[in-house]
Design an enzyme around this catalytic site. Sequence first.
Site, PDB file in Angstrom:
ATOM      1  N   PRO A  57      -7.729  -0.620   7.670  1.00  0.00           N
ATOM      2  CA  PRO A  57      -6.355  -0.145   7.497  1.00  0.00           C
ATOM      3  C   PRO A  57      -5.952   0.903   8.546  1.00  0.00           C
ATOM      4  O   PRO A  57      -4.831   0.865   9.060  1.00  0.00           O
ATOM      5  CB  PRO A  57      -6.339   0.466   6.093  1.00  0.00           C
ATOM      6  CG  PRO A  57      -7.489  -0.152   5.381  1.00  0.00           C
ATOM      7  CD  PRO A  57      -8.522  -0.393   6.440  1.00  0.00           C
ATOM      8  N   CYS A  58      -6.860   1.805   8.869  1.00  0.00           N
ATOM      9  CA  CYS A  58      -6.540   2.842   9.855  1.00  0.00           C
ATOM     10  C   CYS A  58      -6.378   2.240  11.245  1.00  0.00           C
ATOM     11  O   CYS A  58      -5.530   2.671  12.026  1.00  0.00           O
ATOM     12  CB  CYS A  58      -7.610   3.932   9.852  1.00  0.00           C
ATOM     13  SG  CYS A  58      -7.685   4.829   8.287  1.00  0.00           S
ATOM     14  N   SER A  59      -7.188   1.236  11.534  1.00  0.00           N
ATOM     15  CA  SER A  59      -7.117   0.584  12.840  1.00  0.00           C
ATOM     16  C   SER A  59      -5.902  -0.322  12.968  1.00  0.00           C
ATOM     17  O   SER A  59      -5.585  -0.779  14.065  1.00  0.00           O
ATOM     18  CB  SER A  59      -8.404  -0.195  13.103  1.00  0.00           C
ATOM     19  OG  SER A  59      -9.488   0.706  13.257  1.00  0.00           O
ATOM     20  N   SER A  60      -5.197  -0.575  11.850  1.00  0.00           N
ATOM     21  CA  SER A  60      -3.921  -1.283  11.929  1.00  0.00           C
ATOM     22  C   SER A  60      -2.752  -0.296  11.851  1.00  0.00           C
ATOM     23  O   SER A  60      -1.644  -0.616  12.257  1.00  0.00           O
ATOM     24  CB  SER A  60      -3.810  -2.326  10.816  1.00  0.00           C
ATOM     25  OG  SER A  60      -3.675  -1.721   9.553  1.00  0.00           O
ATOM     26  N   VAL A  62      -2.671   3.136  13.157  1.00  0.00           N
ATOM     27  CA  VAL A  62      -2.498   4.003  14.325  1.00  0.00           C
ATOM     28  C   VAL A  62      -1.934   3.286  15.553  1.00  0.00           C
ATOM     29  O   VAL A  62      -1.128   3.873  16.280  1.00  0.00           O
ATOM     30  CB  VAL A  62      -3.830   4.731  14.641  1.00  0.00           C
ATOM     31  CG1 VAL A  62      -3.742   5.517  15.929  1.00  0.00           C
ATOM     32  CG2 VAL A  62      -4.210   5.641  13.475  1.00  0.00           C
TER      33      VAL A  62
END
Length: 171
Positions: A57-60, A62
């Site tokens: 989720p974080c890599s989608s 940022v």
Amino acid sequence: MSGLVDKLKPHKPLHEGAKVPDGTLLKEDNPEQATVDLSKIGGKYIIIGVPGAFTPPCSSHVPGFVEQASQFAEKGIKGIYVVGVNDQFTMAAWKEKLGADKAENVHFLADDTNSFTKQAGMDFDATGLLGGVRSQRYAAIVEDGTVKSVWVEDQAPSVTVTSADNVLKAL
């Protein structure tokens, strides 16, 4: 993951009109020395809180801020600060992996002691999934150390109200 959120917070979460916690230094370029105090940054900037570097989720979440960094700058944003409760090596590697090392106004900051996140009232117990206390997913527009707008996801894996498109629309 919302069930993991610690309901008893010692600090009130960031909110409109709140001051960014001061005196807490974060690490950007040096794993041994914290040098960035988000409360001392002048002008208008954005703080992005993420639960964990390299998580899906974080890599989608940022990349939208990285890809639209110039559009944020056109709206008066001097810097975008991604804060994760991770070590500086991890944050630097993640920044490179996402191609954000080419965007000079996007900064990845390690809150390796959870000090800033806790003072901001944005921490939660993610032991069951990420092994310890982490940051809630949030986005805040800040001007001269005062929060102008803030969005917090109801569940850490969600990327809706904190998306780059949503924040850009608010400017």
